[in-house]
Write a protein that holds these residues in place. Sequence first.
Motif, PDB file in Angstrom:
ATOM      1  N   PHE A  13      57.061 -37.488 -44.100  1.00 29.51           N
ATOM      2  CA  PHE A  13      56.412 -38.762 -43.791  1.00 29.51           C
ATOM      3  C   PHE A  13      55.207 -38.652 -42.853  1.00 29.51           C
ATOM      4  N   TYR A  14      55.391 -38.099 -41.631  1.00 29.54           N
ATOM      5  CA  TYR A  14      54.263 -38.064 -40.686  1.00 29.54           C
ATOM      6  C   TYR A  14      53.100 -37.258 -41.286  1.00 29.54           C
ATOM      7  N   ALA A  15      53.441 -36.150 -41.941  1.00 28.54           N
ATOM      8  CA  ALA A  15      52.382 -35.297 -42.494  1.00 28.54           C
ATOM      9  C   ALA A  15      51.684 -36.009 -43.658  1.00 28.54           C
ATOM     10  N   SER A  16      52.447 -36.725 -44.487  1.00 25.96           N
ATOM     11  CA  SER A  16      51.847 -37.445 -45.617  1.00 25.96           C
ATOM     12  C   SER A  16      50.868 -38.501 -45.110  1.00 25.96           C
ATOM     13  N   VAL A  17      51.280 -39.228 -44.063  1.00 25.92           N
ATOM     14  CA  VAL A  17      50.407 -40.284 -43.528  1.00 25.92           C
ATOM     15  C   VAL A  17      49.155 -39.647 -42.925  1.00 25.92           C
ATOM     16  N   GLU A  18      49.320 -38.578 -42.149  1.00 29.38           N
ATOM     17  CA  GLU A  18      48.149 -37.935 -41.531  1.00 29.38           C
ATOM     18  C   GLU A  18      47.175 -37.412 -42.588  1.00 29.38           C
ATOM     19  N   CYS A  19      47.703 -36.882 -43.688  1.00 31.96           N
ATOM     20  CA  CYS A  19      46.814 -36.363 -44.735  1.00 31.96           C
ATOM     21  C   CYS A  19      46.011 -37.487 -45.369  1.00 31.96           C
ATOM     22  N   LEU A  20      46.554 -38.703 -45.393  1.00 31.74           N
ATOM     23  CA  LEU A  20      45.778 -39.845 -45.906  1.00 31.74           C
ATOM     24  C   LEU A  20      44.619 -40.177 -44.968  1.00 31.74           C
ATOM     25  N   TYR A  21      44.849 -40.006 -43.671  1.00 37.41           N
ATOM     26  CA  TYR A  21      43.798 -40.292 -42.683  1.00 37.41           C
ATOM     27  C   TYR A  21      42.819 -39.132 -42.536  1.00 37.41           C
ATOM     28  N   HIS A  22      43.175 -37.972 -43.066  1.00 42.70           N
ATOM     29  CA  HIS A  22      42.325 -36.783 -42.932  1.00 42.70           C
ATOM     30  C   HIS A  22      42.078 -36.144 -44.290  1.00 42.70           C
ATOM     31  N   PRO A  23      41.317 -36.817 -45.149  1.00 43.42           N
ATOM     32  CA  PRO A  23      41.074 -36.265 -46.494  1.00 43.42           C
ATOM     33  C   PRO A  23      40.365 -34.910 -46.438  1.00 43.42           C
ATOM     34  N   GLU A  24      39.666 -34.641 -45.324  1.00 46.82           N
ATOM     35  CA  GLU A  24      38.973 -33.352 -45.184  1.00 46.82           C
ATOM     36  C   GLU A  24      39.957 -32.184 -45.083  1.00 46.82           C
ATOM     37  N   LEU A  25      41.223 -32.470 -44.865  1.00 47.28           N
ATOM     38  CA  LEU A  25      42.221 -31.407 -44.756  1.00 47.28           C
ATOM     39  C   LEU A  25      42.906 -31.086 -46.088  1.00 47.28           C
ATOM     40  N   ALA A  26      42.422 -31.729 -47.157  1.00 48.08           N
ATOM     41  CA  ALA A  26      43.022 -31.468 -48.480  1.00 48.08           C
ATOM     42  C   ALA A  26      42.979 -29.978 -48.769  1.00 48.08           C
ATOM     43  N   GLY A  27      44.086 -29.439 -49.268  1.00 49.40           N
ATOM     44  CA  GLY A  27      44.134 -28.023 -49.605  1.00 49.40           C
ATOM     45  C   GLY A  27      44.510 -27.129 -48.436  1.00 49.40           C
ATOM     46  N   LEU A  28      44.746 -27.715 -47.269  1.00 47.43           N
ATOM     47  CA  LEU A  28      45.131 -26.906 -46.105  1.00 47.43           C
ATOM     48  C   LEU A  28      46.582 -27.178 -45.716  1.00 47.43           C
ATOM     49  N   PRO A  29      47.232 -26.153 -45.123  1.00 49.62           N
ATOM     50  CA  PRO A  29      48.573 -26.409 -44.591  1.00 49.62           C
ATOM     51  C   PRO A  29      48.457 -27.267 -43.335  1.00 49.62           C
ATOM     52  N   VAL A  30      49.177 -28.372 -43.320  1.00 51.18           N
ATOM     53  CA  VAL A  30      49.070 -29.332 -42.214  1.00 51.18           C
ATOM     54  C   VAL A  30      50.464 -29.636 -41.667  1.00 51.18           C
ATOM     55  N   ARG A  70      46.257 -20.290 -40.064  1.00 50.29           N
ATOM     56  CA  ARG A  70      45.316 -21.358 -40.401  1.00 50.29           C
ATOM     57  C   ARG A  70      45.982 -22.735 -40.470  1.00 50.29           C
ATOM     58  N   LEU A  71      47.248 -22.787 -40.045  1.00 54.50           N
ATOM     59  CA  LEU A  71      47.957 -24.074 -40.022  1.00 54.50           C
ATOM     60  C   LEU A  71      47.201 -25.073 -39.139  1.00 54.50           C
ATOM     61  N   VAL A  72      46.956 -26.268 -39.666  1.00 56.04           N
ATOM     62  CA  VAL A  72      46.326 -27.326 -38.878  1.00 56.04           C
ATOM     63  C   VAL A  72      47.440 -28.169 -38.278  1.00 56.04           C
ATOM     64  N   VAL A  73      47.466 -28.257 -36.945  1.00 56.50           N
ATOM     65  CA  VAL A  73      48.516 -29.043 -36.293  1.00 56.50           C
ATOM     66  C   VAL A  73      47.898 -30.288 -35.670  1.00 56.50           C
TER      67      VAL A  73
END
Length: 143
Positions: A13-30, A70-73
């Motif tokens: 959940f938290y990661a899914s929501v953050e990825c919506l707010y950070h489209p620039e992180l598409a394709g990265l481990p978050v 390269r994990l984005v936290v």
Amino acid sequence: MDRVILHSDMNSFYASVECLYHPELAGLPVAVGGNPEKRHGIILAKNELAKKSGIKTGETIGEAKGKCPRLVVLLPDYGRYLRFSRLARKIYYEYSDLVEPFGLDEAWIDVTSSVGLHGSGEEIARKISRRIQDELGVTVSIG
Ligand SMILES: [Mg+2]
């Protein structure tokens, strides 16, 4: 009549929501967790790519970065999660008056009185999960 109760759990959940707010992180481990600058705190949630790199919820950010440099936290933003949680709940309430939230990403939904009107329990589960996916952009497991 038997009661029909669904359990809904929004995925990562938290990661899914953050990825919506950070489209620039598409394709990265978050991942979402503690304090990334000080490299302490724990991983609270991770996306699919982070999961594939072996990142586990509950491990320290230091451990996680060791496995996957390269994990984005990202720091958790509970205001966002609360907002998405409320939006999901609004959808549940269209199918039931009896919704019992469990944390921000899970809920028990008693759809007994909607069976027939909205289809079988399985059909209602599919409808709710499709709406959460389409309207919130988050995947969900409902059973
Ligand atoms: Mg979940």
